[in-house]
Design an enzyme around this catalytic site. Structure first.
Site, mmCIF file in Angstrom:
data_model
loop_
_atom_site.group_PDB
_atom_site.id
_atom_site.type_symbol
_atom_site.label_atom_id
_atom_site.label_comp_id
_atom_site.label_asym_id
_atom_site.label_seq_id
_atom_site.Cartn_x
_atom_site.Cartn_y
_atom_site.Cartn_z
ATOM 1 N N ARG A 186 0.814 -1.202 0.000
ATOM 2 C CA ARG A 186 0.000 0.000 0.000
ATOM 3 C C ARG A 186 0.857 1.264 0.000
ATOM 4 O O ARG A 186 2.042 1.219 0.336
ATOM 5 C CB ARG A 186 -0.891 -0.007 1.245
ATOM 6 C CG ARG A 186 -1.867 -1.183 1.307
ATOM 7 C CD ARG A 186 -2.225 -1.477 2.755
ATOM 8 N NE ARG A 186 -3.371 -2.375 2.871
ATOM 9 C CZ ARG A 186 -3.292 -3.704 2.818
ATOM 10 N NH1 ARG A 186 -2.126 -4.300 2.643
ATOM 11 N NH2 ARG A 186 -4.388 -4.438 2.950
ATOM 12 N N ASP A 255 -4.153 3.457 2.962
ATOM 13 C CA ASP A 255 -3.895 2.026 3.123
ATOM 14 C C ASP A 255 -4.802 1.202 2.219
ATOM 15 O O ASP A 255 -4.696 -0.034 2.207
ATOM 16 C CB ASP A 255 -4.059 1.597 4.587
ATOM 17 C CG ASP A 255 -5.419 1.940 5.151
ATOM 18 O OD1 ASP A 255 -5.871 3.071 4.963
ATOM 19 O OD2 ASP A 255 -6.046 1.069 5.802
#
Length: 478
Positions: A186, A255
């Site tokens: 991420r 994220d």
């Protein structure tokens, strides 16, 4: 993928070392009821020969696949959540289970959701509701059918634990899910290294990302800026494809955005019932931060945070130059995505953008179902007779429609033979709006009747085959 490849294990992430993930043990579940197995994508990675016992062993108990990662790894990352920085997150109910190559040599991850608590669970139970798993299946399958580069739901097992949730009737049924994705690295993976001021780990991440996902950049002089440029391009395409699909992800925190520009982690998602720029998916998104029309802005904001993190090891000016490629890349990707959804060719002039603007003006004025209009007018002029004799034929009129129709008819159909597919013998498209999703779940919740889900998945497969937008291609690499 006409010929199934052999199973090719290649666990690469664990070589980064213990600073990037924590070994964890999967939860022990009381039951293992297989609810979904993605046979098409199992074949693509050489796992289609697993019998029921092996599927349970590897995708419910999470026993290591042969010659693969020996133990699950909960990945460490940080992230901006609704633009507030949170250094206390990471894989809180999932882990990286295995990595393997597909038939084209692409490195893919098998990662979980609902597999139990990790050091990053905090007070959560680390579980996933069965309803959440069903919703993820429907989101990923539908997005793939509509041309979005998405993670694939690989396996879902109902696990037999009653779960308490504040936002749905409880106790509710539980599940564990495995997701097949191109990368689970991420933006927040990089943010963590910047927050902890670790240029050594940041450099290791950059090197790993280039080697595994963007090997064409191996000889780049400025590796952080080159990597950022590739990630910008991939995520510009992702944002554009969501817009053309009429999809609202709902939670575009850093994220939930990754290096390969692949859509994943479907929580409060929605498809547009009709065109509404301010349409939101999450009830808790009170400010409309992640509304439909703000998704490109949200992705660009996330890319800015990634650029800031990479400045720990990269020079500011090249990173800014890479970041500033987003607007023109997104604009072109948006036109490409909508033209693909309309099934027509670009004219290579201002007509492309004018046609898109006219379409959105018509959709705003008419408030017709988003997916229905896309379905009716697929391949443009080649569908005119079909659209006008269909159930919405009488409303295809008026000033806004005429303006769009005039411009659409100037674009040549692309592969008009697709209209011979069984999908276009139907009068209505497959749509996955919230009312449809809730009706599918109600049958499961009230009667344990899975037939509506099975029918929906068959209809989505028909949609994927009929539109043939190529969302399962490798693509998206420089």
């Amino acid at each position: 993928m006409s010929q199934n490849p052999p199973y090719t294990p290649d666990p690469r992430f664990m070589a980064l070392g213990p600073d990037f993930a924590d070994p964890v043990a999967p939860a022990a579940f009381p039951k293992a009821i297989e609810r979904f197995w993605n046979g098409r994508w199992a074949a693509a990675v050489g796992l289609d020969t697993l019998d029921e016992a092996a599927r349970i062993a590897h995708f419910q108990r999470f026993e290591a696949l042969p010659d693969n990662q020996p133990e699950p790894l909960a990945m460490r990352y940080h992230g901006h959540q609704f633009r507030s920085y949170n250094p206390q997150i990471g894989d809180g109910r999932g882990f990286l289970f295995a990595q393997l190559r597909d038939g084209q040599g692409r490195l893919l991850d098998l990662a979980t959701k609902g597999s139990g608590q990790t050091p990053w669970s905090r007070t959560a139970d680390g579980r996933l509701t069965l309803k959440g798993a069903v919703r993820e299946i429907l989101a990923a399958q539908m997005l793939e059918a509509l041309g979005v580069y998405t993670s694939k739901i690989f396996a879902v097992f109902e696990t037999g634990e009653p779960l308490q949730r504040h936002d749905e009737p409880s106790p509710t049924r539980s599940a564990v899910m495995t997701r097949l994705g191109h990368s689970h690295m991420r933006f927040g993976t990089f943010q963590r290294q910047a927050f902890e001021q670790s240029p050594e780990r940041m450099t290791a991440l950059v090197d790993h990302a280039i080697a595994q996902y963007y090997p064409a950049l191996e000889t780049a002089e400025d590796r952080p800026a080159a990597l950022l440029g590739a990630v910008v391009a991939a995520n510009a395409r992702l944002a554009a494809s969501w817009m053309a699909a009429g999809f609202v992800h709902g939670v575009l925190n850093t994220d939930n955005l990754n290096l390969t520009g692949e859509s994943f982690d479907y929580g409060p998602w929605r498809f547009l019932p009709h065109y509404d720029p301010g349409f939101t998916a999450a009830y808790f998104d009170e400010s409309g931060l992640y509304a439909y029309a703000r998704q490109p802005e949200a992705v660009f904001w996330g890319l800015q945070q990634l650029a800031g993190a990479l400045s720990l090891v990269g020079e500011r000016a090249p990173l800014e130059a890479a970041l500033n490629t987003f607007p023109p890349l997104y604009r072109q990707a948006l036109l490409d995505a909508f033209l693909a959804r309309f099934g027509v060719a670009s004219r290579g002039d201002d007509n492309d953008e004018a046609m898109l603007r006219a379409f959105l003006a018509f959709m705003l004025a008419s408030q017709l179902p988003w997916e229905a209009v896309m379905f009716d007018w697929f391949c443009g002029s080649a569908s005119a007779e079909r659209a006008l004799r269909g159930p919405r034929g009488s409303v295809y009129a008026g000033e806004a429609f005429d303006a769009w129709q005039e411009l659409l008819m100037q674009h040549a159909p692309v592969r008009a033979e697709r209209l011979d597919h069984a999908l276009f013998q139907r009068s209505e498209p497959v749509a996955m709006t919230i009312d449809v999703v809730e009706a599918i779940w109600a049958r499961i919740a009230e009667e344990d009747d899975w037939s509506a889900l099975e029918t929906a998945l068959a209809d989505i497969a028909l949609t994927r085959q009929g539109f043939d937008l190529g969302a399962d291609r490798i693509g998206f690499l420089p």
